[in-house]
Structures are given as C-alpha cells and as structure tokens.
Motif scaffolding. Structure first.
Motif, PDB file in Angstrom:
ATOM      1  N   TYR A  67      26.478 -31.667 -44.599  1.00  0.00           N
ATOM      2  CA  TYR A  67      26.328 -31.474 -43.166  1.00  0.00           C
ATOM      3  C   TYR A  67      26.819 -32.719 -42.456  1.00  0.00           C
ATOM      4  CZ  TYR A  67      23.345 -27.593 -44.525  1.00  0.00           C
ATOM      5  OH  TYR A  67      22.886 -26.431 -45.067  1.00  0.00           O
ATOM      6  N   ILE A  68      27.601 -32.511 -41.406  1.00  0.00           N
ATOM      7  CA  ILE A  68      28.146 -33.621 -40.635  1.00  0.00           C
ATOM      8  C   ILE A  68      27.653 -33.482 -39.213  1.00  0.00           C
ATOM      9  CG2 ILE A  68      30.250 -34.700 -39.766  1.00  0.00           C
ATOM     10  CD1 ILE A  68      31.685 -33.616 -42.207  1.00  0.00           C
ATOM     11  N   ASP A  69      27.060 -34.547 -38.709  1.00  0.00           N
ATOM     12  CA  ASP A  69      26.590 -34.562 -37.333  1.00  0.00           C
ATOM     13  C   ASP A  69      27.754 -35.001 -36.458  1.00  0.00           C
ATOM     14  OD1 ASP A  69      25.082 -34.456 -35.097  1.00  0.00           O
ATOM     15  OD2 ASP A  69      23.999 -36.329 -35.490  1.00  0.00           O
ATOM     16  N   SER A  70      28.287 -34.089 -35.696  1.00  0.00           N
ATOM     17  CA  SER A  70      29.470 -34.391 -34.892  1.00  0.00           C
ATOM     18  C   SER A  70      29.116 -35.035 -33.557  1.00  0.00           C
ATOM     19  CB  SER A  70      30.289 -33.123 -34.659  1.00  0.00           C
ATOM     20  OG  SER A  70      29.508 -32.193 -33.948  1.00  0.00           O
ATOM     21  N   LYS A  71      27.848 -35.069 -33.186  1.00  0.00           N
ATOM     22  CA  LYS A  71      27.458 -35.666 -31.911  1.00  0.00           C
ATOM     23  C   LYS A  71      27.400 -37.188 -32.005  1.00  0.00           C
ATOM     24  CE  LYS A  71      24.868 -31.688 -30.368  1.00  0.00           C
ATOM     25  NZ  LYS A  71      23.593 -31.131 -29.966  1.00  0.00           N
ATOM     26  N   GLU A  72      27.181 -37.651 -33.150  1.00  0.00           N
ATOM     27  CA  GLU A  72      27.032 -39.095 -33.329  1.00  0.00           C
ATOM     28  C   GLU A  72      28.407 -39.709 -33.564  1.00  0.00           C
ATOM     29  OE1 GLU A  72      25.269 -41.824 -36.830  1.00  0.00           O
ATOM     30  OE2 GLU A  72      24.028 -40.162 -36.178  1.00  0.00           O
ATOM     31  N   GLU A  73      28.755 -40.676 -32.718  1.00  0.00           N
ATOM     32  CA  GLU A  73      30.034 -41.352 -32.868  1.00  0.00           C
ATOM     33  C   GLU A  73      29.776 -42.807 -33.240  1.00  0.00           C
ATOM     34  OE1 GLU A  73      32.959 -40.952 -29.829  1.00  0.00           O
ATOM     35  OE2 GLU A  73      32.295 -38.947 -29.327  1.00  0.00           O
ATOM     36  N   TYR A 133      29.506 -18.815 -54.077  1.00  0.00           N
ATOM     37  CA  TYR A 133      28.769 -19.513 -53.033  1.00  0.00           C
ATOM     38  C   TYR A 133      28.477 -20.935 -53.502  1.00  0.00           C
ATOM     39  CZ  TYR A 133      28.026 -15.196 -50.448  1.00  0.00           C
ATOM     40  OH  TYR A 133      28.217 -14.068 -49.722  1.00  0.00           O
ATOM     41  N   PRO A 134      28.557 -21.927 -52.601  1.00  0.00           N
ATOM     42  CA  PRO A 134      28.284 -23.307 -53.015  1.00  0.00           C
ATOM     43  C   PRO A 134      26.791 -23.502 -53.284  1.00  0.00           C
ATOM     44  CG  PRO A 134      28.687 -23.209 -50.662  1.00  0.00           C
ATOM     45  CD  PRO A 134      28.950 -21.842 -51.201  1.00  0.00           C
ATOM     46  N   SER A 135      26.521 -24.398 -54.221  1.00  0.00           N
ATOM     47  CA  SER A 135      25.113 -24.723 -54.495  1.00  0.00           C
ATOM     48  C   SER A 135      24.631 -25.683 -53.400  1.00  0.00           C
ATOM     49  CB  SER A 135      24.973 -25.337 -55.875  1.00  0.00           C
ATOM     50  OG  SER A 135      25.702 -26.541 -55.956  1.00  0.00           O
ATOM     51  N   GLU A 136      23.342 -25.924 -53.374  1.00  0.00           N
ATOM     52  CA  GLU A 136      22.749 -26.738 -52.309  1.00  0.00           C
ATOM     53  C   GLU A 136      23.262 -28.178 -52.335  1.00  0.00           C
ATOM     54  OE1 GLU A 136      20.885 -26.846 -48.905  1.00  0.00           O
ATOM     55  OE2 GLU A 136      20.865 -25.034 -50.108  1.00  0.00           O
ATOM     56  N   ASP A 137      23.548 -28.703 -53.503  1.00  0.00           N
ATOM     57  CA  ASP A 137      24.039 -30.082 -53.581  1.00  0.00           C
ATOM     58  C   ASP A 137      25.516 -30.190 -53.191  1.00  0.00           C
ATOM     59  OD1 ASP A 137      24.775 -28.659 -55.833  1.00  0.00           O
ATOM     60  OD2 ASP A 137      24.822 -30.432 -57.134  1.00  0.00           O
ATOM     61  N   GLN A 138      26.239 -29.077 -53.105  1.00  0.00           N
ATOM     62  CA  GLN A 138      27.646 -29.103 -52.704  1.00  0.00           C
ATOM     63  C   GLN A 138      27.821 -28.995 -51.191  1.00  0.00           C
ATOM     64  OE1 GLN A 138      29.001 -25.766 -54.983  1.00  0.00           O
ATOM     65  NE2 GLN A 138      29.926 -27.088 -56.562  1.00  0.00           N
ATOM     66  N   ILE A 139      26.781 -28.641 -50.474  1.00  0.00           N
ATOM     67  CA  ILE A 139      26.877 -28.481 -49.025  1.00  0.00           C
ATOM     68  C   ILE A 139      26.689 -29.831 -48.362  1.00  0.00           C
ATOM     69  CG2 ILE A 139      25.878 -27.399 -46.987  1.00  0.00           C
ATOM     70  CD1 ILE A 139      24.997 -25.105 -48.798  1.00  0.00           C
TER      71      ILE A 139
END
Length: 135
Positions: free
Chosen positions: A104-110, A96-102
């Motif tokens: 997040y990408i906001d796909s709504k923002e262009e 499982y990835p550690s917290e610093d490896q995750i």
C-alpha cells in the motif's frame, strides 16, 4: 335434300354470327369482364409472390433471433466475473496475490526522499505516482 339442310344451317349460323357481332354492348361487356379477370389473375400472382417473400423474411427473422439468443448467452458467460477469473487463472496462469505481496502506498504524503530520486529503478515509478497526486 341434304344440301338444303346444310344451307339452312349455314344461313342460321351466319344470322347468329351477325347478331352476335352487331350486339356491341354484349361484346363490350365481355371484353371488360375478360380484362378484369386477367387483372385479377395478375394481382393474385403478385400477392402470392409477396406472401412467399413474407414467409422468407419470417424464417430469416426467426433464424436471426436464434442467433441473437445464442450470442447474448455467450456474452453473459464472458461478462461473468467467475468466468473471467477462471480463464485468468487457468489460461494465463494468474493468481490472487498473497497478503505479504500487497504493498500500500500513501499518495497524500509527499516526503522528499533523496535516495529514491537518485535510484535508477525507482525514480520512474515515483514520478508516475506523483503525477496522480498532483492537481
């Protein structure tokens, strides 16, 4: 005198033989009974053969049910998430990835970021991500 008794017995035998052969209803009844008896024997042998087939089929069904139960148990073991996670960790070396490896990408923002479009490594990733956000 011995000859006379033989002739008498031969005459009586012939007389009974003639009476037997002349008694057509008795011969006809005897023939019908014999035919019915033979037919019953043939049908009984067929029934015995069918019984053997039924027993074979029941044994095969029991064997197939045992195989089915075994396969259902194996499928349940494969479907369990704990089993999948264990195989992924130990056989494939996945963790499982550690917290610093995750990330997040906001796909709504262009946002039009010019430097990403010209980056050789990031532009294919960004174009794929944009294809998911478009209608």
């Amino acid at each position: 005198m011995a000859k006379k008794s033989t002739k008498i017995s031969n005459k009586s035998y012939n007389r009974y033989k003639d009476q037997f052969l002349n008694n057509k209803p008795f011969i006809f009844t005897l023939a019908i009974v014999t035919i019915i008896f033979i037919a019953i024997l043939i049908l009984y042998s067929q029934i015995a053969g069918l019984d053997r087939e039924i027993l074979k089929q029941k044994a095969e069904i029991d064997e197939l049910n045992k195989t089915k139960i075994t396969l259902v148990g194996e499928i349940k073991a494969v479907k369990s998430s704990a089993q999948i996670a264990e195989e992924a960790m130990y056989k494939l070396g996945m963790v499982y990835p550690s917290e610093d490896q995750i990330v997040y990408i906001d796909s709504k923002e262009e946002k039009n970021l010019g430097d990403i479009n010209y980056n050789v490594f990031l532009s294919p990733i960004v174009s794929v991500l944009r294809s998911f956000t478009r209608d």
